[in-house]
Design an enzyme around this catalytic site. Structure first.
Site, PDB file in Angstrom:
ATOM      1  N   CYS A  47      44.436  35.530  41.593  1.00  0.00           N
ATOM      2  CA  CYS A  47      43.405  36.464  41.160  1.00  0.00           C
ATOM      3  C   CYS A  47      42.157  36.280  42.024  1.00  0.00           C
ATOM      4  O   CYS A  47      41.693  35.154  42.212  1.00  0.00           O
ATOM      5  CB  CYS A  47      43.071  36.213  39.690  1.00  0.00           C
ATOM      6  N   CYS A  50      39.206  34.774  39.578  1.00  0.00           N
ATOM      7  CA  CYS A  50      39.197  33.429  38.990  1.00  0.00           C
ATOM      8  C   CYS A  50      40.142  32.437  39.670  1.00  0.00           C
ATOM      9  O   CYS A  50      40.132  31.260  39.349  1.00  0.00           O
ATOM     10  CB  CYS A  50      39.531  33.498  37.506  1.00  0.00           C
ATOM     11  N   CYS A  96      44.711  40.154  34.685  1.00  0.00           N
ATOM     12  CA  CYS A  96      44.779  38.701  34.736  1.00  0.00           C
ATOM     13  C   CYS A  96      44.536  38.173  33.324  1.00  0.00           C
ATOM     14  O   CYS A  96      43.550  38.536  32.680  1.00  0.00           O
ATOM     15  CB  CYS A  96      43.715  38.166  35.692  1.00  0.00           C
ATOM     16  N   CYS A  99      40.999  35.930  33.252  1.00  0.00           N
ATOM     17  CA  CYS A  99      39.641  36.489  33.361  1.00  0.00           C
ATOM     18  C   CYS A  99      39.558  37.979  33.074  1.00  0.00           C
ATOM     19  O   CYS A  99      38.498  38.571  33.180  1.00  0.00           O
ATOM     20  CB  CYS A  99      39.046  36.192  34.729  1.00  0.00           C
ATOM     21  N   CYS A 119      52.854  47.015  40.379  1.00  0.00           N
ATOM     22  CA  CYS A 119      52.187  47.685  41.498  1.00  0.00           C
ATOM     23  C   CYS A 119      50.724  47.238  41.470  1.00  0.00           C
ATOM     24  O   CYS A 119      49.961  47.650  40.593  1.00  0.00           O
ATOM     25  CB  CYS A 119      52.331  49.188  41.291  1.00  0.00           C
TER      26      CYS A 119
END
Length: 131
Positions: A47, A50, A96, A99, A119
């Site tokens: 991510c 984070c 995510c 976060c 995707c």
């Protein structure tokens, strides 16, 4: 992994304008323009907000969609899914789990073994190569 919460001002200070627009405001990058849609290197995708691990190159495939596509996340619980009814469509948004960053969408037209196509916007990811 503990959840991360930051103020809007903190996210704006840490991310580029494009990262903020996509990851925090739910935007989308144009197809075939993202840094990772055609990347073939071995490694892990984290991510951008984070640093949590999200996807691996072993589950990445060329969907022809113009976005990095994966048939599974790195681990159960790495992402969360939400119903998305924006733009006159019903889709499943992927975020995510740590976060709440917007990553992209998941569709049921992917390859075996899952039949799923995650995707994902390149801008929402940071690649860490093996070795």
């Amino acid at each position: 992994m503990a959840e991360i919460e930051k103020s809007d001002a903190q996210w704006r200070a840490e991310l580029s304008d494009e990262q903020y627009r996509i990851a925090r405001e739910g935007g989308t990058e144009r197809a075939f323009t993202g840094e990772y849609y055609d990347l073939k290197a071995a490694g892990e995708y984290h991510c951008v907000c984070c640093g949590a691990p999200l996807f691996r190159s072993a589950e990445k495939y060329d969907s022809g969609s113009g976005w990095p596509s994966y048939w599974a996340p790195v681990a159960e619980g790495a992402i969360r899914e939400l119903r998305d009814t924006s733009h006159g469509m019903v889709r499943v948004e992927v975020r995510c789990a740590r976060c709440d960053a917007h990553l992209g969408h998941v569709f049921e037209d992917g390859p075996p073994p899952t039949g799923l196509r995650y995707c994902i916007n390149s801008v929402s990811l940071r690649f860490e190569g093996e070795g």
